[in-house]
Structures are given as structure tokens and as C-alpha cells.
Design an enzyme around this catalytic site. Structure first.
Site, short mmCIF file in Angstrom:
data_model
loop_
_atom_site.label_atom_id
_atom_site.label_comp_id
_atom_site.label_asym_id
_atom_site.label_seq_id
_atom_site.Cartn_x
_atom_site.Cartn_y
_atom_site.Cartn_z
NE ARG A 1 -4.21 -1.56 0.15
CZ ARG A 1 -4.30 -2.62 -0.65
NH1 ARG A 1 -3.29 -2.90 -1.47
NH2 ARG A 1 -5.37 -3.39 -0.64
CD GLU B 1 -2.36 3.19 -6.38
OE1 GLU B 1 -3.44 2.64 -6.72
OE2 GLU B 1 -1.43 2.56 -5.88
CG HIS C 1 -1.91 -0.77 -7.35
ND1 HIS C 1 -2.41 0.00 -6.34
CD2 HIS C 1 -1.96 -2.06 -6.90
CE1 HIS C 1 -2.74 -0.78 -5.31
NE2 HIS C 1 -2.47 -2.03 -5.64
#
Length: 320
Positions: free
Chosen positions: A238, A267, A286
Site C-alpha cells: 500500500r 493513484e 499497481h
């Protein structure tokens, strides 16, 4: 019952689809992406919803009184107010362990790319250079052998344990810091230590813990100062675990050797993020969780979560 899929982009069209979920209910609405202000209107009177990053909180729940189950197509539940869901009688089911092997694999993909620069070496070969003839402009650094180095795992859940197995297979010494230790862990050839000791002893630190009030910002300036000078920090967990400004400063000063990450505090990574201009960084968007094998497990477990809820009990409920 009616099901609303709010973020269908998670599945790659042509590879996987939502047919397993559609077969379980009479009525399904599907949206590629959903902004926060669109969540409540799109759920409407539906009893079931599937989300990935959508925020389900008191404001949404108050406008969706018929909602009874939310399936999050992920393991982490940072974007859901679980207590608010409990108050409104909404069960939340996550998908644990579906991406264990893929995320651990990505951690080592990043690490190996840092240690041996294969992509940069490939570009140099294609441009006609060979071995020591490669110009400095390609950014190829001295190669690093991982054998005998110390690999520190912060968080020893499914992914952390798999990362530890890979590190041991490569001849690395493994240290682990974890809040909860299982009886079987002691047999894995891993030494358990407190975080300050792990940071001071590790050549590579790999983050594998959830973002909680206790872990948010844990890799701040003080933690980075405890690390071995020139050590490598990996984050496939994370973005909120690290103070990104402090990481950028540590990279610039040379205290931190490399930062390789697949997750970020915001993000997509903002264009003005200090990480973008920091030296010795390697980023992926990601996507560690998105291998074909992991997505297949994701869909299968999500369908099982919904099927068991409709049968009256439910599996993987995170807010009982």
C-alpha cells in the site's frame, strides 16, 4: 435480486468476464468505472454491489437502504467504511489470498530489475553496445548479487511468507516483522525481529502489510534513517505505508539506495509527486495483482462469496 457491478474494468475483456456472477442473480447492471458521486445513484435500489476502489461510506449507504451485500474484488478494504456497513446491515466480503503468488513475484521482479538492469541492458545491446562498452547514459549500475544478502519482510501474511520463501530459495537470510506470529512460522527458517532491528540489518526491505492506523506512514524519515545506507525498499503493498516525500529525500541524499513500488499514496501517481524526480526509482502502475492466474482466482472466489451469501451464510465476510 439485483446486482450492480461498479468497476468492470478490473477484468480484461476477452479473457475473463462476469458471467459467473450474472448467473446467480436475476438482474445485473454493469459500469466500467464509477466516480464517487455516481455510486449511490447507480446502486439505487439494488441489494448487491461489486466494487474495487469505489468508496462505500455513510453517505452512500444512507442513500441505498436496500443494499445488503458488497463484494470487494480485492483483499484490502481500505476504501470501505466497515463499521458504517455493519450499522446499515450490509455484509462486506473480500477476496483473500488470490494474488499471493503474483504480488510476491512482482516484488522480486522489481528487485531483480534494480539489481541487474535487464531492460537497460537490452536497450544497449539493441543499440550495438556490448558489456563494458555501454555508455553511462543508459544508467546501468554495477550488478548486485542477492545471495547472502539480508531480506527484511514487513508483514508476514500470505504474501509476506511467499516473498520469504523466494528470498530463501535465492540464498538470502530472511528477517520478518509481524504483529501476529503463527506456530508454524518458526519452522520456516525465518528470524522474527522488531521493526527497528529489521531496518538496521536488511539489505532489502519489502513491505507486505495492510494500511491501518498503526502502519500508515510507518516508513517515514526516522525509519528510513535506521536503514542500512544504500539499502533497497520495495513496496508492493500500500502506498500509504510510506512517507513519499521522505523517501524522495532519502534517495536524493543517498541514504536509501533504491525505491521500487507498485503502490502509491495517490493513484495514479501525480505528475508533481517528488518521487518522479528522485533518483534510483522503479515504478509499476499497481498491476502486481493482475496476472491471468490471479484474476481467474479473483473471479472464482468472488462468485463463491456471492453464492454463499445468497444461500444464507456467506464466506469471507470481513465485518461480521
Amino acid at each position: 435480486m439485483k446486482l450492480v457491478i461498479l468497476e468492470s474494468y478490473v477484468m480484461h475483456p476477452g479473457d475473463l468476464d462476469w458471467s459467473g456472477l450474472r448467473a446467480l442473480v436475476d438482474d445485473t447492471d454493469e459500469y466500467v468505472r464509477t466516480a464517487y458521486e455516481e455510486i449511490a445513484p447507480r446502486i439505487g435500489d439494488a441489494q448487491l454491489a461489486v466494487v474495487n476502489k469505489c468508496r462505500i461510506d455513510e453517505g452512500v449507504l444512507a442513500r441505498c437502504p436496500g443494499l445488503r451485500w458488497v463484494g470487494i474484488i480485492a483483499t484490502g478494504t481500505d476504501n470501505l467504511d466497515l463499521e458504517a456497513c455493519r450499522r446499515h446491515g450490509v455484509k462486506v466480503a473480500n477476496v483473500p489470498a488470490y494474488s499471493t503468488y503474483s504480488v510476491a513475484q512482482m516484488a522480486f521482479s522489481l528487485l531483480l530489475a534494480v539489481c541487474q538492469c535487464p531492460e537497460r541492458q537490452d536497450r544497449a545491446v539493441r543499440d550495438g553496445y556490448w558489456q563494458l562498452q555501454v555508455p553511462p547514459g543508459y544508467g546501468i549500475l554495477p550488478q548486485v548479487e542477492l545471495y547472502g544478502k539480508t531480506f527484511g519482510v514487513v508483514g508476514y501474511g500470505n504474501i509476506g511468507r511467499q516473498a520469504a520463501r523466494i528470498a530463501r530459495a535465492m540464498g538470502m537470510k530472511v528477517l520478518a516483522c509481524t504483529r501476529t506470529r503463527r506456530p508454524a512460522d518458526a519452522a520456516g527458517g525465518v528470524e522474527f525481529v522488531e521493526l527497528p532491528d529489521l531496518l538496521a540489518a536488511s539489505d532489502v526491505v519489502s513491505l507486505h502489510c495492510p494500511a491501518t492506523p498503526a502502519t500508515r506512514g510507518m516508513m517515514d524519515a526516522a525509519a528510513l534513517a535506521r536503514m542500512k545506507p544504500g539499502a533497497i525498499l520495495l513496496n508492493t503493498a500500500r502506498g500509504a505505508l510510506v512517507d513519499e516525500a521522505a523517501v524522495a529525500a532519502a534517495l536524493t541524499s543517498g541514504q536509501l539506495g533504491w525505491y521500487a513500488a507498485d503502490a502509491f499514496a495517490v493513484e495514479p501517481l501525480p505528475m508533481d509527486s517528488p518521487l518522479r524526480t528522485a533518483p534510483h526509482t522503479l515504478f509499476t502502475p499497481h498491476v502486481a495483482w493482475a496476472t491471468g492466474g490471479a484474476l481467474q482466482r479473483l473471479m472464482e472466489i468472488t462468485a463463491q462469496n456471492l453464492a454463499t451469501f445468497l444461500q444464507g451464510h456467506g464466506q469471507n465476510i470481513v465485518n461480521p
